[in-house]
Design a protein around this motif. Sequence first.
Motif, PDB file in Angstrom:
ATOM      1  N   PHE A  42       7.052  -1.464   4.038  1.00  0.00           N
ATOM      2  CA  PHE A  42       5.604  -1.626   3.896  1.00  0.00           C
ATOM      3  C   PHE A  42       5.209  -3.090   3.743  1.00  0.00           C
ATOM      4  CE2 PHE A  42       2.310  -1.974   0.436  1.00  0.00           C
ATOM      5  CZ  PHE A  42       1.210  -1.902   1.277  1.00  0.00           C
ATOM      6  N   VAL A  43       5.878  -3.839   2.840  1.00  0.00           N
ATOM      7  CA  VAL A  43       5.457  -5.228   2.611  1.00  0.00           C
ATOM      8  C   VAL A  43       5.735  -6.089   3.842  1.00  0.00           C
ATOM      9  CG1 VAL A  43       5.746  -5.016   0.110  1.00  0.00           C
ATOM     10  CG2 VAL A  43       7.632  -5.907   1.475  1.00  0.00           C
ATOM     11  N   LEU A  44       6.779  -5.751   4.597  1.00  0.00           N
ATOM     12  CA  LEU A  44       7.045  -6.497   5.820  1.00  0.00           C
ATOM     13  C   LEU A  44       6.005  -6.183   6.892  1.00  0.00           C
ATOM     14  CD1 LEU A  44      10.885  -6.088   5.706  1.00  0.00           C
ATOM     15  CD2 LEU A  44       9.724  -8.291   5.876  1.00  0.00           C
ATOM     16  N   ALA A  45       5.623  -4.914   6.989  1.00  0.00           N
ATOM     17  CA  ALA A  45       4.567  -4.544   7.938  1.00  0.00           C
ATOM     18  C   ALA A  45       3.237  -5.183   7.532  1.00  0.00           C
ATOM     19  CB  ALA A  45       4.433  -3.030   8.006  1.00  0.00           C
ATOM     20  N   HIS A  46       2.994  -5.292   6.222  1.00  0.00           N
ATOM     21  CA  HIS A  46       1.786  -5.971   5.745  1.00  0.00           C
ATOM     22  C   HIS A  46       1.775  -7.432   6.188  1.00  0.00           C
ATOM     23  CE1 HIS A  46      -1.363  -7.504   3.150  1.00  0.00           C
ATOM     24  NE2 HIS A  46      -0.496  -8.329   2.594  1.00  0.00           N
ATOM     25  N   ALA A  47       2.914  -8.107   6.076  1.00  0.00           N
ATOM     26  CA  ALA A  47       2.986  -9.505   6.514  1.00  0.00           C
ATOM     27  C   ALA A  47       2.724  -9.628   8.005  1.00  0.00           C
ATOM     28  CB  ALA A  47       4.355 -10.080   6.160  1.00  0.00           C
ATOM     29  N   ASP A  48       3.160  -8.648   8.769  1.00  0.00           N
ATOM     30  CA  ASP A  48       2.862  -8.636  10.200  1.00  0.00           C
ATOM     31  C   ASP A  48       1.357  -8.642  10.439  1.00  0.00           C
ATOM     32  OD1 ASP A  48       2.118  -6.364  12.474  1.00  0.00           O
ATOM     33  OD2 ASP A  48       3.608  -7.819  13.163  1.00  0.00           O
ATOM     34  N   ARG A  49       0.630  -7.846   9.653  1.00  0.00           N
ATOM     35  CA  ARG A  49      -0.827  -7.806   9.798  1.00  0.00           C
ATOM     36  C   ARG A  49      -1.471  -9.108   9.334  1.00  0.00           C
ATOM     37  NH1 ARG A  49      -4.249  -4.921   7.626  1.00  0.00           N
ATOM     38  NH2 ARG A  49      -5.510  -4.708   9.496  1.00  0.00           N
ATOM     39  N   VAL A  50      -0.879  -9.749   8.338  1.00  0.00           N
ATOM     40  CA  VAL A  50      -1.405 -11.033   7.873  1.00  0.00           C
ATOM     41  C   VAL A  50      -1.318 -12.075   8.990  1.00  0.00           C
ATOM     42  CG1 VAL A  50      -1.049 -12.945   6.258  1.00  0.00           C
ATOM     43  CG2 VAL A  50      -0.881 -10.583   5.456  1.00  0.00           C
ATOM     44  N   ILE A  51      -0.179 -12.155   9.640  1.00  0.00           N
ATOM     45  CA  ILE A  51       0.045 -13.172  10.669  1.00  0.00           C
ATOM     46  C   ILE A  51      -0.664 -12.837  11.970  1.00  0.00           C
ATOM     47  CG2 ILE A  51       1.788 -14.301  12.099  1.00  0.00           C
ATOM     48  CD1 ILE A  51       1.767 -15.233   9.181  1.00  0.00           C
ATOM     49  N   PHE A  52      -0.600 -11.574  12.392  1.00  0.00           N
ATOM     50  CA  PHE A  52      -1.092 -11.222  13.724  1.00  0.00           C
ATOM     51  C   PHE A  52      -2.519 -10.679  13.723  1.00  0.00           C
ATOM     52  CE2 PHE A  52       3.462 -11.352  14.339  1.00  0.00           C
ATOM     53  CZ  PHE A  52       3.590 -11.941  15.585  1.00  0.00           C
ATOM     54  N   ASP A  53      -3.013 -10.220  12.545  1.00  0.00           N
ATOM     55  CA  ASP A  53      -4.361  -9.656  12.509  1.00  0.00           C
ATOM     56  C   ASP A  53      -5.278 -10.356  11.509  1.00  0.00           C
ATOM     57  OD1 ASP A  53      -3.749  -7.597  14.400  1.00  0.00           O
ATOM     58  OD2 ASP A  53      -2.725  -6.496  12.819  1.00  0.00           O
ATOM     59  N   GLY A  54      -4.760 -11.357  10.813  1.00  0.00           N
ATOM     60  CA  GLY A  54      -5.591 -12.102   9.882  1.00  0.00           C
ATOM     61  C   GLY A  54      -5.928 -11.374   8.600  1.00  0.00           C
ATOM     62  N   ALA A  55      -5.109 -10.397   8.209  1.00  0.00           N
ATOM     63  CA  ALA A  55      -5.360  -9.668   6.964  1.00  0.00           C
ATOM     64  C   ALA A  55      -5.105 -10.564   5.755  1.00  0.00           C
ATOM     65  CB  ALA A  55      -4.459  -8.434   6.889  1.00  0.00           C
ATOM     66  N   SER A  56      -5.659 -10.197   4.615  1.00  0.00           N
ATOM     67  CA  SER A  56      -5.442 -10.952   3.379  1.00  0.00           C
ATOM     68  C   SER A  56      -3.996 -10.814   2.937  1.00  0.00           C
ATOM     69  CB  SER A  56      -6.355 -10.434   2.266  1.00  0.00           C
ATOM     70  OG  SER A  56      -5.943 -10.936   1.010  1.00  0.00           O
ATOM     71  N   PRO A  57      -3.336 -11.916   2.537  1.00  0.00           N
ATOM     72  CA  PRO A  57      -1.943 -11.790   2.066  1.00  0.00           C
ATOM     73  C   PRO A  57      -1.838 -11.100   0.710  1.00  0.00           C
ATOM     74  CG  PRO A  57      -2.710 -14.039   1.810  1.00  0.00           C
ATOM     75  CD  PRO A  57      -3.766 -13.318   2.581  1.00  0.00           C
ATOM     76  N   PHE A  58      -2.917 -11.095  -0.071  1.00  0.00           N
ATOM     77  CA  PHE A  58      -2.860 -10.579  -1.442  1.00  0.00           C
ATOM     78  C   PHE A  58      -3.389  -9.158  -1.580  1.00  0.00           C
ATOM     79  CE2 PHE A  58      -3.524 -15.253  -2.714  1.00  0.00           C
ATOM     80  CZ  PHE A  58      -2.181 -15.522  -2.503  1.00  0.00           C
ATOM     81  N   PHE A  59      -3.870  -8.561  -0.492  1.00  0.00           N
ATOM     82  CA  PHE A  59      -4.457  -7.216  -0.574  1.00  0.00           C
ATOM     83  C   PHE A  59      -4.191  -6.472   0.723  1.00  0.00           C
ATOM     84  CE2 PHE A  59      -7.966  -4.286   0.303  1.00  0.00           C
ATOM     85  CZ  PHE A  59      -7.923  -3.491  -0.837  1.00  0.00           C
ATOM     86  N   SER A  60      -3.897  -5.167   0.608  1.00  0.00           N
ATOM     87  CA  SER A  60      -3.728  -4.322   1.792  1.00  0.00           C
ATOM     88  C   SER A  60      -4.643  -3.121   1.698  1.00  0.00           C
ATOM     89  CB  SER A  60      -2.280  -3.843   1.913  1.00  0.00           C
ATOM     90  OG  SER A  60      -2.157  -2.909   2.987  1.00  0.00           O
ATOM     91  N   ASP A  61      -5.381  -2.856   2.774  1.00  0.00           N
ATOM     92  CA  ASP A  61      -6.241  -1.673   2.830  1.00  0.00           C
ATOM     93  C   ASP A  61      -5.603  -0.561   3.656  1.00  0.00           C
ATOM     94  OD1 ASP A  61      -6.384  -2.730   5.364  1.00  0.00           O
ATOM     95  OD2 ASP A  61      -8.580  -2.815   5.457  1.00  0.00           O
ATOM     96  N   ARG A  62      -4.327  -0.744   4.045  1.00  0.00           N
ATOM     97  CA  ARG A  62      -3.688   0.230   4.919  1.00  0.00           C
ATOM     98  C   ARG A  62      -2.913   1.305   4.165  1.00  0.00           C
ATOM     99  NH1 ARG A  62      -6.760  -0.660   9.112  1.00  0.00           N
ATOM    100  NH2 ARG A  62      -5.321  -0.527  10.871  1.00  0.00           N
ATOM    101  N   LEU A  63      -2.616   1.055   2.903  1.00  0.00           N
ATOM    102  CA  LEU A  63      -1.964   2.038   2.049  1.00  0.00           C
ATOM    103  C   LEU A  63      -2.917   2.337   0.896  1.00  0.00           C
ATOM    104  CD1 LEU A  63       0.867   3.404   2.165  1.00  0.00           C
ATOM    105  CD2 LEU A  63       1.565   1.851   0.343  1.00  0.00           C
ATOM    106  N   ASN A  64      -2.831   3.558   0.359  1.00  0.00           N
ATOM    107  CA  ASN A  64      -3.729   3.974  -0.723  1.00  0.00           C
ATOM    108  C   ASN A  64      -5.188   3.873  -0.307  1.00  0.00           C
ATOM    109  OD1 ASN A  64      -4.312   4.928  -3.351  1.00  0.00           O
ATOM    110  ND2 ASN A  64      -4.654   2.845  -4.089  1.00  0.00           N
ATOM    111  N   ALA A  65      -5.472   4.184   0.973  1.00  0.00           N
ATOM    112  CA  ALA A  65      -6.861   4.179   1.444  1.00  0.00           C
ATOM    113  C   ALA A  65      -7.646   5.253   0.682  1.00  0.00           C
ATOM    114  CB  ALA A  65      -6.896   4.451   2.943  1.00  0.00           C
ATOM    115  N   PRO A  66      -8.918   4.989   0.367  1.00  0.00           N
ATOM    116  CA  PRO A  66      -9.685   3.803   0.736  1.00  0.00           C
ATOM    117  C   PRO A  66      -9.653   2.689  -0.313  1.00  0.00           C
ATOM    118  CG  PRO A  66     -11.129   5.404  -0.269  1.00  0.00           C
ATOM    119  CD  PRO A  66      -9.760   6.017  -0.282  1.00  0.00           C
ATOM    120  N   VAL A  67      -8.877   2.849  -1.382  1.00  0.00           N
ATOM    121  CA  VAL A  67      -8.879   1.878  -2.479  1.00  0.00           C
ATOM    122  C   VAL A  67      -8.070   0.640  -2.132  1.00  0.00           C
ATOM    123  CG1 VAL A  67      -8.273   1.498  -4.899  1.00  0.00           C
ATOM    124  CG2 VAL A  67      -9.207   3.710  -4.170  1.00  0.00           C
ATOM    125  N   GLY A  68      -6.883   0.819  -1.541  1.00  0.00           N
ATOM    126  CA  GLY A  68      -6.030  -0.305  -1.197  1.00  0.00           C
ATOM    127  C   GLY A  68      -5.027  -0.647  -2.282  1.00  0.00           C
TER     128      GLY A  68
END
Length: 590
Positions: A59-85
């Motif tokens: 999960f954390v590696l996939a999150h980093a992928d979104r940070v680099i390739f999609d501009g997601a925040s490095p400190f927050f993920s909205d892709r797990l525990n939706a809709p809270v994050g």
Amino acid sequence: MSTAGEVPAATGSWWLRRIDVWVPLGYLLLAIVVLIRLWIDPNGRVLASNDDDHGVFLFVLAHADRVIFDGASPFFSDRLNAPVGVNMMANTSILALSLPLAPITHFLGAGVSVALLITLGLAGTAYAWYWVLSRHLVRSRVAAAIGGVFCGFAPTMVSHANGHVNFVNQYVVPFIVWQVLRLREPGRALRGGIILGLLIVLQCFINEETLLFTALTLGVFVVAYAVMAFDVVRAVWKRFLAGLGVAAATAGVLLAYPLWYQFFAPGNYHGQPFEPDMYVTDLASLFGFARQSLAGNAALTRSMSVSATEDNTFFGPFGFVMIVVAVVMVWRNVAARAAGIAGLVLLLMSFGPVLKVFGRDTGIPLPFGLISHVPIIDLVSVTRFAMVPATIVGVLYALAADKVRIYPDKKRRLFWIGMTLALVPLIPKPLPVVEGEPLPAFLTQGTYKEYVANDRTLITVPLPEVTTGRTGMRWATLMNLDYATPRGYFMGPVNPPADDTGSWNAPRRFTSDLLWRVREYGRVPELTDADRARITEDLIFWRAGVIILVPGGRNPEAQRELLVDALGEPKSAGGVEFWDMRSLPVPPKE
């Protein structure tokens, strides 16, 4: 005739260059052997001894992928525990490792990145200690190689390689230790303090627990050294403290916002979901063998260890004897003596508030009970303090192996016989793996995309939870979090805002409890209209677009029967049965 570890003068530089090449290659080869079963199919296999934490790092590696390739925040993920994050700073997000590896994750899969990080973590930690030992603490490359291999491949390290990517990547630690010790030198306060501060920041974004253990160990070491060599300390303490001040200021400035986010932003928590005496080091484990050691016996080890990823001591009987021998050999060295004291203090802390022997409470109270609820300390799994003495043992082995060169032949032979008997039984075995549920065509062919448009989520049943919903979370991560999913395995508050105690799950809801009971016990309750209304309420809260029933697992027929009763008959496509939830409204984001 030269003694063990000595280098003939005429060939010394050539020999040193050769060993400096072969030692890291040997470490890398050993790490590959440990991970070979995972390397055969890193995206299709899962580490068997801790597939939950394996999933966390996917999960954390996939999150980093979104940070680099999609501009997601490095400190927050909205892709797990939706809709809270998920507050990623409040979790082990290993950003210093995951962000550089984002291209590998993106193109080869998060499973490849996990295998790579564990492999390089074991070998890199061993080599980092070898480098520091050989350049600064011992003359013998053989002694440094022994110390390095123990620091990198001790039973505790191999045990944590069963999914704990953060704990096996400890190659920054020896350089932090060395930079702290160098602060006593004239003219090092500013430059050395800045370097130390940057290393602290780097380690913070690898693993904060390891950084805490390092800080505590160095604190005990410095105090012990000051007591035993007061005259030496009196001459250097001002520049030493000045360097620490510079390091603290450097790290403080760079870490101020990330740490604020960790402890005060949404998703923060306090404490652990278990009491301090739940996961502690067993006294008997000092003399036993870990599961993954050559001489290990899993059935016996289980009586002395909380899990396969927490075999944090397990030196073996001959290993324990050689620890005592090494301490005696280097006792006159004040720094070595202070290191031994630091290791003993951290070992004592790892025993927890009450001493346990073979899994049984002895009723003997220990000092840790006095500090078990101190902030920061209460965020640590207590048994992991024992990782520190394991590293210190590696350093003591190196110092003793270096000193034995000046001993008479008979004592040298006895020493090397003892080291052989101590180390050979600890040779690590390849980590066990299991086959993961393959990604269904419903995902790989992109069928899911029409169902998760407009910020809807893809829900897998069983729901992604610790121990029960691993497949759904793993699927999401192997898809590089291309869709959001509710719940998951992560650290967050148990029931905010009423209770911010740390939890491994999202706050409980009616539907999550219901699905868990059906999966666990296989009994399907008769749903009332009120039950169906509460299920619908939860699905709306989760912004459901589609629900997929994960094939196989535990009581799949019962889970399917419940879903049919609540939602009607499913559709089939891409190798799965699913329920189209796009008729439900999507609540506005807060």
